[in-house]
Design an enzyme around this catalytic site. Structure first.
Site, PDB file in Angstrom:
ATOM      1  N   HIS A   1       0.866  -1.181   0.000  1.00 54.81           N
ATOM      2  CA  HIS A   1       0.000   0.000   0.000  1.00 54.81           C
ATOM      3  C   HIS A   1       0.900   1.227   0.000  1.00 54.81           C
ATOM      4  CE1 HIS A   1      -4.189  -1.089   0.016  1.00 54.81           C
ATOM      5  NE2 HIS A   1      -3.935  -2.098   0.835  1.00 54.81           N
TER       6      HIS A   1
ATOM      7  N   ASP B   1      -4.830   2.015   2.149  1.00 52.67           N
ATOM      8  CA  ASP B   1      -5.051   1.392   3.456  1.00 52.67           C
ATOM      9  C   ASP B   1      -5.589   2.417   4.444  1.00 52.67           C
ATOM     10  OD1 ASP B   1      -2.589   2.705   3.208  1.00 52.67           O
ATOM     11  OD2 ASP B   1      -1.605   1.455   4.697  1.00 52.67           O
TER      12      ASP B   1
ATOM     13  N   TYR C   1      -8.323   8.144 -17.533  1.00 50.13           N
ATOM     14  CA  TYR C   1      -9.165   8.829 -16.563  1.00 50.13           C
ATOM     15  C   TYR C   1      -9.429  10.275 -16.986  1.00 50.13           C
ATOM     16  CZ  TYR C   1      -7.904   5.044 -13.289  1.00 50.13           C
ATOM     17  OH  TYR C   1      -7.711   3.835 -12.679  1.00 50.13           O
TER      18      TYR C   1
ATOM     19  N   GLU D   1      -0.248   8.162  11.163  1.00 51.31           N
ATOM     20  CA  GLU D   1      -1.556   7.576  11.437  1.00 51.31           C
ATOM     21  C   GLU D   1      -2.469   8.500  12.233  1.00 51.31           C
ATOM     22  OE1 GLU D   1      -0.414   2.842  11.342  1.00 51.31           O
ATOM     23  OE2 GLU D   1       0.113   4.030  13.112  1.00 51.31           O
TER      24      GLU D   1
END
Length: 396
Positions: free
Chosen positions: A103, A108, A300, A375
């Site tokens: 990741h 994640d 895209y 985090e």
């Protein structure tokens, strides 16, 4: 008008450890596009544990519904699922346990944020009217799972009125976000140019038609599209990432293959660059006696934010984070984002969540083997996604 009286940041802090643990699980067990079966299973188990209605779509994607206290609008919150085919070289306890997969783009973190927001919103579902639709998209990094999810009706039943997405950013400090009006991400058009000449001995070029020289002219001439034909106010990029041709220094080859990508931030520039690439390569081919075959993929599209959604989001985000931590008018990203397909279909808001932390050494770029997230930034993400969904439903 901001209506919520819930401290969403405090709500997110209450489930901090759960958000971080979910992120670390996904980081340890990454799966690439349309192979996210274990990832999908983990999310479904989580949603089932909360009693949130859900179903699997597009093989590994998930759509779920949190129904409020009565009829009202529908807002969707989206996360992507897939990892990259890359070796994780970080020295951390949660490093990838799957060789050659990682990741490295933060999906994640996106999943753990949306799971956290789902838990918060489900807890407070009696306090809003309408529906929150949770969308977990597979294969964002490859073919754009959003396109296939839309084809399967993910924006219908119930019909989505607005959608919000985010992407972690190693360029922004944890605790801040980047937000902008208008175009957020570039469009992408991968291409292949096959240049065919007549091979022969390198000592006798007069007996050959040299595709290398012609291809070199194409490489340099294509750059004038960006530097001299598209306004400098509109960022654009034409990159040749592969130049394949030749087998020995004294042999003029029969064929050269160029592969690259066009990146533009307006629909008009996209169309113009595609047409000019063809014209320039065909003109050089005629002038230099080679033949050329051109393949351009319709990748895209540009990701456009809806003005009303940006204005609304700015007000909500400043209430949650404080006005100094909401950075407006950031530069558009020349990277692509499959959320663009959603933004074409319904009013959308897409923003960048800071996860950089210099003191922790979390500074490495996405799509690199050392990429990581602060985090603590994920806690802010869960709070922001909860707050904007809750307030949208109670103010529309």
């Amino acid at each position: 008008m901001i209506l919520f009286n819930i401290d969403f940041l405090e709500e997110a802090k209450l489930i901090r450890d759960e958000i971080i643990n979910n992120r670390r699980y996904f980081h340890e067990y990454p799966e690439v596009g349309f192979e996210e079966f274990n990832t999908s299973k983990k999310i479904v188990e989580f949603l089932n544990s909360l009693g949130i209605e859900n179903k699997v779509v597009c093989g590994t994607g998930i759509v779920a519904l949190i129904k409020g206290n009565g009829d009202g609008p529908v807002i969707a919150l989206r996360s992507d699922l897939d990892a990259l085919p890359l070796e994780d070289r970080k020295n951390v306890e949660y490093a990838s346990k799957i060789k050659g997969k990682m990741h490295a783009c933060g999906h994640d973190g996106h999943m753990s944020i949306l799971m956290g927001a789902a838990k918060i919103l489900n807890k407070h579902k009696d306090e809003f009217k309408g529906t929150v639709k949770l969308i977990f998209e597979p294969a964002e990094e490859t073919v754009g799972g959003a396109k296939f999810m839309i084809e399967e009706g993910v924006l219908q039943n119930p019909k989505v009125d607005a959608i919000v997405g985010l992407h972690v950013s190693e360029l922004l400090d944890s605790g801040t976000i980047g937000l902008k009006y208008g175009v957020v991400n570039a469009a992408s058009n991968p291409f292949k140019i096959i240049v065919k000449g007549r091979g022969g001995h390198g000592a006798h070029p007069e007996d050959c038609v040299d595709p290398i020289v012609a291809a070199c002219n194409m490489v340099t001439s294509l750059q004038t599209i960006v530097s001299r034909e598209i306004s400098p106010h509109n960022p654009s990029v034409i990159t040749i990432g592969q130049f394949l041709g030749g087998t020995a220094p004294n042999i003029i080859p029969e064929e050269v293959v160029l592969e690259g990508v066009i990146r533009t931030i307006t629909k008009e520039d996209r169309k113009y660059a595609i047409n000019r690439l063809k014209e320039i390569c065909e003109g050089i081919a005629l002038a230099m006696r080679v033949k050329v075959e051109i393949e351009i993929v319709d990748g895209y599209p540009c990701l456009y934010n809806n003005d009303k959604m940006v204005s609304f989001g700015e007000e909500v985000f400043k209430k949650v984070l404080g006005k100094d931590n909401v950075i407006m008018d950031i530069c558009p990203s020349m990277g692509v984002e499959s959320f663009a397909y959603f933004s074409e279909a319904v009013p959308s808001l897409f923003y960048f969540l800071g996860t950089r932390n210099i003191l922790k050494g979390i500074v490495h770029p996405a799509h690199g083997s050392l990429f990581d997230l602060d985090e603590e930034g994920l806690i802010f993400g869960a709070a922001l996604q909860s707050a904007i969904a809750f307030n949208y439903l109670n103010s529309n």
